[in-house]
Design an enzyme around this catalytic site. Structure first.
Site, short mmCIF file in Angstrom:
data_model
loop_
_atom_site.label_atom_id
_atom_site.label_comp_id
_atom_site.label_asym_id
_atom_site.label_seq_id
_atom_site.Cartn_x
_atom_site.Cartn_y
_atom_site.Cartn_z
N LYS A 284 0.85 -1.19 0.00
CA LYS A 284 0.00 0.00 0.00
C LYS A 284 0.88 1.24 0.00
CE LYS A 284 -3.79 -2.02 2.71
NZ LYS A 284 -4.87 -1.94 1.71
N ARG A 358 -9.97 -11.93 1.71
CA ARG A 358 -10.79 -12.99 1.11
C ARG A 358 -10.07 -14.33 1.17
NH1 ARG A 358 -11.02 -9.52 -4.28
NH2 ARG A 358 -10.79 -7.93 -2.67
N1 BES Z 1 -8.14 -4.12 4.34
C1 BES Z 1 -8.23 -3.72 2.99
C2 BES Z 1 -9.55 -3.02 2.67
C3 BES Z 1 -9.73 -1.64 3.21
C4 BES Z 1 -9.33 -0.55 2.48
C5 BES Z 1 -10.39 -1.43 4.40
C6 BES Z 1 -9.55 0.74 2.98
C7 BES Z 1 -10.60 -0.16 4.89
C8 BES Z 1 -10.19 0.92 4.17
C9 BES Z 1 -8.13 -4.93 2.08
O1 BES Z 1 -7.30 -5.95 2.52
C10 BES Z 1 -7.58 -4.45 0.77
O2 BES Z 1 -6.46 -4.04 0.76
N2 BES Z 1 -8.38 -4.51 -0.27
C11 BES Z 1 -7.99 -4.06 -1.55
C12 BES Z 1 -8.43 -5.09 -2.56
C13 BES Z 1 -7.89 -4.84 -3.94
C14 BES Z 1 -6.39 -5.06 -3.96
C15 BES Z 1 -8.58 -5.77 -4.89
C16 BES Z 1 -8.66 -2.72 -1.81
O3 BES Z 1 -9.81 -2.54 -1.42
O4 BES Z 1 -8.01 -1.84 -2.35
MN MN Z 2 -5.30 -5.70 1.89
#
Ligand code: BES
Ligand code: MN
Ligand code: ZN
Length: 507
Positions: A284, A358
Site C-alpha cells: 500500500k 478474502r
Molecule cells: N483491508 C483492505 C480493505 C480496506 C481498504 C479497508 C480501505 C478499509 C479501508 C483490504 O485488505 C484491501 O487491501 N483490499 C484491496 C483489494 C484490492 C487489492 C482488490 C482494496 O480494497 O483496495
Molecule cells: Mn489488503
C-alpha cells in the site's frame, strides 16, 4: 459503569446529578408530565422557565443543565431533549442516554440518577427501552487511554441509577439493564481490540484474549497454530501469513455446542482478523497505512459478540471463528502470480497480495462447514470499494440466501447498524476467472466489493450465508452520540440480536 435500578421518586434522589427528559414541542405552553413535572414542581417551576424562555424546546440530543438551590437534594438537573414524539424510537432512546451520560462524564460527575427514556409517552417496551439506556450510556462513556501516560486519572461516570416509580416495571427494567450492559461490554471489548495498535494486538494476542474470555464465560475455545493449519491444508491463510514473523492463529469459540449430541444447527460468525495489513508485496502507499491496524475489526466484532452471547446465555448454539494473521513483506511472502491451495481443495491465483482478507476467509468459511451451520455471517474490513460505494454510514451486505438476509436486516434495524444489500449476479464471478487456477483473488476495480464476495461465495457451498463488508463502518473519525471516534465495535450488537432472535424464533 455500574447501572442499578431502584424504585422511588427521582425528584427526591440525592445525587451529583439527575436526568429527566422532554419531548420537542413547538409551543412553550405544553404541559409537563411524569417525572419531569415532578422535578419541575420540586424546583419551583425552574424547568417551566427554561421552556418559557424559548432557549430549549426539547430538540433531540440537546440538553440544559440546571444547578438547583435551596433544599432540592440533587446537585444538578440535566433536562434532555428527546426530539419529536412522532420520530422517537429505540435509536433515539440510545442516543439521548448516550448524550446525557457523556455530558455528565465530561463534567466530572461520577454518580447520577436518571429516568428511563421512552417507556412512557415514547411508547417503548420497558425491557427494550432499558436495554437501550444501558447501551447508550455505557457506549458513549467509552474511552481508550491505555497508551497515554497522562490521561489515566480522568474521572468516569461510574454509577448510574435508574429510578422508576412504578413497581410493576422493575423486573423488566432490571432484565433490560442487565442484558444491555452485557451487550455494551461486548461492544467495548471489540472496540478495545480494534483500538490497540498492531504491535499489541497480534494474532497471538487475539488468541490469548479469546482464551481468557472463554475461561471466564464458559465458552469453549480452540486455537490452531500454524502446524495445525498446515495439517488441515489451510494454504490460503498460511500463504498470507508467510511473510510475517508473527505466527498466525485460528481461533474458534463455541457456545452451546455439545459434542456427539444432535443439537440445533449453530449459527457461525466469522471475522477477518488481519492485525496489520501492509498490502504485502503489492504494498500500500504509506499515507494512512497505519489505519490498517483496524483490519481486524471483523475479528473483534465476533469475539465481542461471542462474549455477550455467552454472558446472556442465548439459547441458540453459536460458533465464532477468527482467522488471524498479519499481511507483511518478506523474502517468504506470497507473490503476485503465486497459486495457493485452499482447505477446500480449490486453488486461487494471487493477482494482488493486498486482497488478502478474502484468502483467509476462504479457509475460515471452509472450516465453518464442519458445524453444518444453520447460517454463516462473516464480517470483514474487506474492500476500499465498499467504502466508495456506501461511505461510512452502512455496511455492504452480500448473500446467497434471502431468508438469512431478512433476518440480518431485521436485527440491523433494531440495533441501528445500517446494512445495504449489493447484488451477486453471476456476471461478477466472471471477473475473478483465472487462466491458471480455479479463480484469482481480484476482479479489477469495477464492482470491487462484490467480486470479493464472489470469491467468498465459492467457499460456502449451499449454506445460507451473509457477508458484511464493514470497511467503511468499522471505525470513525467523527464522534457520534454513543460512538466515540476510533473503533466502533460495529456488528457486535447486530450479531447478538440475530442470535437472540434465532433462539426465540422471533424473526
Ligand atoms: N483491508 C483492505 C480493505 C480496506 C481498504 C479497508 C480501505 C478499509 C479501508 C483490504 O485488505 C484491501 O487491501 N483490499 C484491496 C483489494 C484490492 C487489492 C482488490 C482494496 O480494497 O483496495
Ligand atoms: Mn489488503
Ligand atoms: Zn485487508
Amino acid at each position: 459503569m455500574k447501572i442499578t435500578v431502584r424504585q422511588g421518586e427521582i425528584q427526591k434522589a440525592r445525587d451529583e446529578a439527575l436526568v429527566v427528559n422532554f419531548f420537542f414541542s413547538g409551543s412553550a405552553s405544553v404541559k409537563l408530565s411524569g417525572a419531569t413535572a415532578a422535578v419541575d414542581k420540586a424546583l419551583g417551576g425552574a424547568l417551566r422557565r427554561v421552556l418559557n424562555s424559548g432557549d430549549f424546546r426539547g430538540e433531540k440530543n440537546r440538553l440544559v443543565l440546571l444547578y438547583p438551590e435551596g433544599h432540592f437534594p440533587a446537585k444538578r438537573v440535566l433536562l434532555m431533549g428527546l426530539g419529536k414524539q412522532a420520530d422517537f424510537d429505540l435509536e433515539v432512546a440510545r442516543q439521548v442516554a448516550g448524550t446525557a451520560a457523556r455530558k455528565l462524564q465530561n463534567l466530572g460527575v461520577t454518580s447520577a440518577s436518571t429516568v428511563l427514556h421512552g417507556a412512557g409517552a415514547g411508547g417503548l417496551d420497558v425491557e427494550v427501552a432499558a436495554q437501550a439506556l444501558a447501551e447508550g450510556s455505557m457506549l458513549s462513556c467509552y474511552r481508550f487511554d491505555e497508551y497515554r501516560s497522562g490521561d489515566n486519572n480522568k474521572s468516569t461516570l461510574q454509577q448510574l441509577t435508574v429510578i422508576e416509580h412504578d413497581k410493576r416495571r422493575l423486573a423488566p427494567l432490571r432484565r433490560g439493564i442487565r442484558c444491555g450492559s452485557q451487550i455494551a461490554t461486548g461492544v467495548c471489548l471489540a472496540r478495545d481490540l480494534c483500538n490497540h495498535p498492531g504491535n499489541t494486538a497480534t494474532p497471538s494476542y487475539l488468541a490469548t484474549r479469546a482464551r481468557g474470555i472463554a475461561r471466564r464465560t464458559g465458552l469453549r475455545c480452540r486455537i490452531l497454530d500454524e502446524a495445525a493449519m498446515r495439517k488441515l491444508g489451510m494454504g490460503a491463510l498460511l500463504g498470507v501469513s508467510a511473510g510475517s514473523a508473527e505466527p498466525a492463529r485460528f481461533i474458534v469459540l463455541e457456545h452451546g455446542i455439545v459434542a456427539g449430541k444432535t443439537r440445533r444447527r449453530p449459527l457461525v460468525f466469522v471475522g477477518k482478523g488481519v492485525t496489520f495489513d501492509s498490502g504485502g508485496i503489492s504494498i500500500k502507499s504509506s499515507g494512512g497505512m497505519g489505519d490498517m491496524k483496524f483490519d481486524m475489526c471483523g475479528a473483534a466484532a465476533v469475539i465481542g459478540a461471542m462474549q455477550a452471547v455467552a454472558e446472556i446465555g442465548v439459547s441458540q448454539p453459536v460458533v465464532g471463528i477468527v482467522p488471524a494473521t498479519e499481511n507483511l513483506l518478506d523474502g517468504k511472502s506470497v507473490k503476485p502470480g503465486d497459486v495457493l491451495k485452499t482447505m477446500s481443495g480449490k486453488t486461487i491465483e494471487i493477482d494482488n497480495t493486498d486482497a488478502e482478507g478474502r484468502l483467509i476467509l476462504a479457509d475460515a468459511l471452509t472450516y465453518a462447514q464442519r458445524y453444518k451451520p444453520a447460517g454463516i455471517v462473516d464480517l470483514a474490513t474487506l474492500t476500499g470499494a465498499c467504502v466508495v460505494a456506501l461511505g461510512e454510514h452502512a455496511s455492504g451486505l452480500m448473500s446467497n440466501d434471502d431468508d438469512l438476509v431478512a433476518k440480518v436486516e431485521a436485527a440491523a434495524a433494531v440495533t441501528a447498524e445500517k446494512v445495504w444489500r449489493l447484488p451477486m449476479w453471476p456476471e461478477y464471478r466472471e471477473q475473478i476467472k483465472s487462466p491458471v487456477a480455479d479463480m484469482k483473488n481480484t476482479g479489477g476495480r469495477n464492482g470491487g466489493a462484490i467480486t470479493a464476495a464472489a470469491l467468498l461465495a465459492e467457499f460456502v457451498g449451499s449454506t445460507p450465508w451473509v457477508h458484511l463488508d464493514i470497511a467503511g463502518t468499522a471505525w470513525t473519525s467523527k464522534t457520534r452520540p454513543y460512538i466515540p471516534r476510533g473503533g466502533v465495535g460495529v456488528g457486535v450488537r447486530l450479531l447478538v440480536e440475530l442470535a437472540r432472535r434465532w433462539g426465540s424464533r422471533k424473526t
